[in-house]
Design a protein around this motif. Structure first.
Motif, PDB file in Angstrom:
ATOM      1  N   SER A  29     -14.016 -46.152   7.364  1.00 21.88           N
ATOM      2  CA  SER A  29     -12.973 -46.300   7.727  1.00 21.88           C
ATOM      3  C   SER A  29     -12.565 -47.803   7.814  1.00 21.88           C
ATOM      4  O   SER A  29     -12.732 -48.282   9.108  1.00 21.88           O
ATOM      5  CB  SER A  29     -12.486 -45.564   8.579  1.00 21.88           C
ATOM      6  N   ARG A  64      -7.237 -50.300   3.568  1.00 20.16           N
ATOM      7  CA  ARG A  64      -8.176 -49.388   3.969  1.00 20.16           C
ATOM      8  C   ARG A  64      -9.159 -48.940   3.002  1.00 20.16           C
ATOM      9  O   ARG A  64      -8.844 -48.229   2.091  1.00 20.16           O
ATOM     10  CB  ARG A  64      -7.697 -48.166   4.897  1.00 20.16           C
ATOM     11  N   VAL A  83     -12.055 -46.016   2.076  1.00 23.49           N
ATOM     12  CA  VAL A  83     -12.364 -44.956   2.831  1.00 23.49           C
ATOM     13  C   VAL A  83     -13.520 -44.185   1.925  1.00 23.49           C
ATOM     14  O   VAL A  83     -13.353 -44.102   0.512  1.00 23.49           O
ATOM     15  CB  VAL A  83     -11.089 -43.875   2.707  1.00 23.49           C
TER      16      VAL A  83
END
Length: 346
Positions: A87, A170, A172
């Motif tokens: 993350s 972001r 992920v």
């Protein structure tokens, strides 16, 4: 006559501002190490953290979308330890957020059979870096295969008023022992279109500065300014956030082909209010996990054993069952009969 020409030219220049996007941010990532000094923020919430964060692009994997080969920002599965969850956040500097502005960037997922996912968020909470509470999901892009560089454009809408905030990227990965490879982001820009009312005020202000004193000479100029201002004020914002002007045809460029893989947008339904909202990172992770859950396989019923007399029965529905029996006589002849079940339709 010269005054009229000058005013017409000035108003034409001001009017052109309404159709040209003013860049609020432009970043080509020539030096990723210098980004924090320019207001960018790096937040690696991977669990457990790995050996890398966001770093300068490596041309050995692929070259940049634009500029020198390594001029892009990259992240990989080593953002988390082996078997961990990635993350990793990259936040833009604080910007002015207005409806109609657009976030533009180039994105590339390496894939190679390993699922990569990049999410894009926005926050109207000023310089906040509280990614768990202040940021809302705008879009998500994922693929287990290489996508090549794809240009993305996200239009901002839904703000009650202009605000100060940030955009965020972001990276992920659910489990680095199963997924995650390498991603790159390049050519990030934020562009805003001036409000029609602002342009109208520019028209009238410019006219007030140079208007002649005699009403007879200025009548035509006031009509010219009033017409241009009214035309600007009549502009409407379309569903994509772009301004539409009367008697102007706008041709939209076709969107780039979607990356392979499920991808797409997410919406979270609040169980209390029933309203659809942009999910926070935790809710987005739950939705992603649910979407990737394997569908249970149906258990197949084994075929019924063949009767000793050699007949085969086929159930047609709850009202009828017919079967055929073939018998071989001692003389070698074959006899077939077709009989309905008791109570069946003939």
């Amino acid at each position: 006559m010269n005054l009229i020409k000058r005013l017409a030219g000035l108003l034409a220049v001001a009017a052109s501002c309404s159709a040209v996007a003013a860049p609020l941010l432009s970043e080509g990532f020539n030096d990723v190490a210098a980004l924090p000094a320019d207001g960018w923020a790096f937040i690696n919430n991977s669990s457990p953290p790995g050996s890398t964060g966001w770093f300068q692009g490596n041309p050995a994997f692929f070259a940049a979308a634009d500029g020198p080969a390594g001029s892009y920002v990259a992240a990989n599965f080593n953002n988390a330890a082996f078997g961990g969850a990635v993350s990793n956040w990259l936040l833009t500097p604080e910007l002015l957020l207005v409806n109609g502005e657009s976030l533009n960037f180039s994105l590339r997922l390496l894939g190679e059979g390993l699922l990569d996912r990049v999410e894009v968020y926005v926050s109207s909470a000023g310089a906040s870096t509280n990614v768990g509470a202040d940021f809302s999901l705008l879009a998500a892009f994922e693929s287990p295969a290489g996508t090549g560089w794809l240009d993305r454009r996200l239009a901002l809408s839904g703000l009650a008023a202009p605000a100060s905030g940030r955009y965020a990227f972001r990276y992920v990965v659910d489990d680095t022992s199963l997924n995650g490879n390498y991603v790159g982001i390049d050519s990030v820009s934020v562009n805003a279109i001036p409000e029609p009312g602002t342009v109208a005020l520019v028209f009238l202000g410019a006219l007030a500065l140079v208007a002649p004193r005699r009403l007879r000479q200025s009548r035509g100029l006031w009509l010219l300014a009033g017409g241009l201002a009214a035309g600007t004020a009549a502009a409407q914002a379309g569903p994509d956030g772009l301004m539409r002007f009367p008697h102007v045809q706008v041709v939209s460029q076709p969107a780039a082909p979607a990356a392979p893989g499920p991808g797409g947008f997410m919406a979270y339904k609040d169980p209390v209010t029933g309203q659809l909202t942009g999910p926070n990172p935790e809710q987005a992770a739950l939705l992603t996990a649910a979407a990737r859950a394997p569908t249970p396989l149906l258990r197949q019923t084994p075929p019924a054993p063949r009767p000793a007399h050699g007949g085969i029965s086929l159930m047609l529905d709850e009202r009828q069952a017919r079967y055929a029996v073939v018998r071989k006589a001692p003389d070698g002849s074959v006899h077939e009969s077709c009989e309905p079940a008791p109570g069946g339709l003939k």
